[in-house]
Design a protein around this motif. Structure first.
Motif, PDB file in Angstrom:
ATOM      1  N   VAL A 191       0.762  -1.318   0.081  1.00  0.00           N
ATOM      2  CA  VAL A 191      -0.121   0.033  -0.051  1.00  0.00           C
ATOM      3  C   VAL A 191       0.929   1.011  -0.018  1.00  0.00           C
ATOM      4  O   VAL A 191       1.876   1.481   0.831  1.00  0.00           O
ATOM      5  CB  VAL A 191      -1.049   0.046   1.294  1.00  0.00           C
ATOM      6  CG1 VAL A 191      -1.719   1.149   1.298  1.00  0.00           C
ATOM      7  CG2 VAL A 191      -1.772  -1.507   1.215  1.00  0.00           C
ATOM      8  N   ASP A 248      -1.993   6.268  -1.975  1.00  0.00           N
ATOM      9  CA  ASP A 248      -3.337   5.225  -2.187  1.00  0.00           C
ATOM     10  C   ASP A 248      -4.396   5.818  -1.226  1.00  0.00           C
ATOM     11  O   ASP A 248      -4.297   5.931  -0.228  1.00  0.00           O
ATOM     12  CB  ASP A 248      -2.769   3.977  -1.973  1.00  0.00           C
ATOM     13  CG  ASP A 248      -3.916   2.851  -2.638  1.00  0.00           C
ATOM     14  OD1 ASP A 248      -4.771   3.379  -3.341  1.00  0.00           O
ATOM     15  OD2 ASP A 248      -3.790   1.785  -2.589  1.00  0.00           O
ATOM     16  N   PRO A 299      -7.537  -0.099   0.842  1.00  0.00           N
ATOM     17  CA  PRO A 299      -6.874   0.978  -0.289  1.00  0.00           C
ATOM     18  C   PRO A 299      -7.754   0.828  -1.580  1.00  0.00           C
ATOM     19  O   PRO A 299      -8.197  -0.351  -2.057  1.00  0.00           O
ATOM     20  CB  PRO A 299      -5.594   0.258  -0.198  1.00  0.00           C
ATOM     21  CG  PRO A 299      -5.323  -0.555   0.774  1.00  0.00           C
ATOM     22  CD  PRO A 299      -6.754  -1.012   1.213  1.00  0.00           C
ATOM     23  N   SER A 340      -6.669   0.780  -4.418  1.00  0.00           N
ATOM     24  CA  SER A 340      -5.807  -0.156  -5.373  1.00  0.00           C
ATOM     25  C   SER A 340      -6.371  -1.442  -5.257  1.00  0.00           C
ATOM     26  O   SER A 340      -6.232  -2.390  -6.056  1.00  0.00           O
ATOM     27  CB  SER A 340      -4.227   0.023  -5.424  1.00  0.00           C
ATOM     28  OG  SER A 340      -3.723  -0.420  -4.084  1.00  0.00           O
TER      29      SER A 340
END
Length: 77
Positions: free
Chosen positions: A3, A7, A47, A49
């Motif tokens: 992470v 992010d 996160p 992502s």
């Protein structure tokens, strides 16, 4: 998946809205450790992502069917 600081961290509600599901689904993903999450005190954040990675990992490609020839008779399902 690491992470990064840049992010964006999403709440469980934001993830549910982004996935178009109920609140229980992202909570179950967290409980079963099927998605990356971050504990911030007693709060849980996911996160952005990780959500994108989850969606791309569970996306199925469409099946391309060849067009049937004029003399090919297929049975209906």
């Amino acid at each position: 998946m690491p992470v990064t600081v840049a992010d964006r961290l999403l709440t469980v509600n934001q993830v549910a809205e982004r996935l178009g599901t109920g609140l229980r689904f992202p909570r179950r993903l967290i409980e079963e450790r099927r998605i990356t999450f971050v504990k911030v005190g007693r709060h849980v954040r996911i996160p952005e992502s990780a959500v994108e990675e989850y969606v791309s990992a569970h996306t199925a490609a469409p099946i391309v069917l060849r067009p049937a020839s004029a003399y090919s008779y297929r049975r209906a399902a």
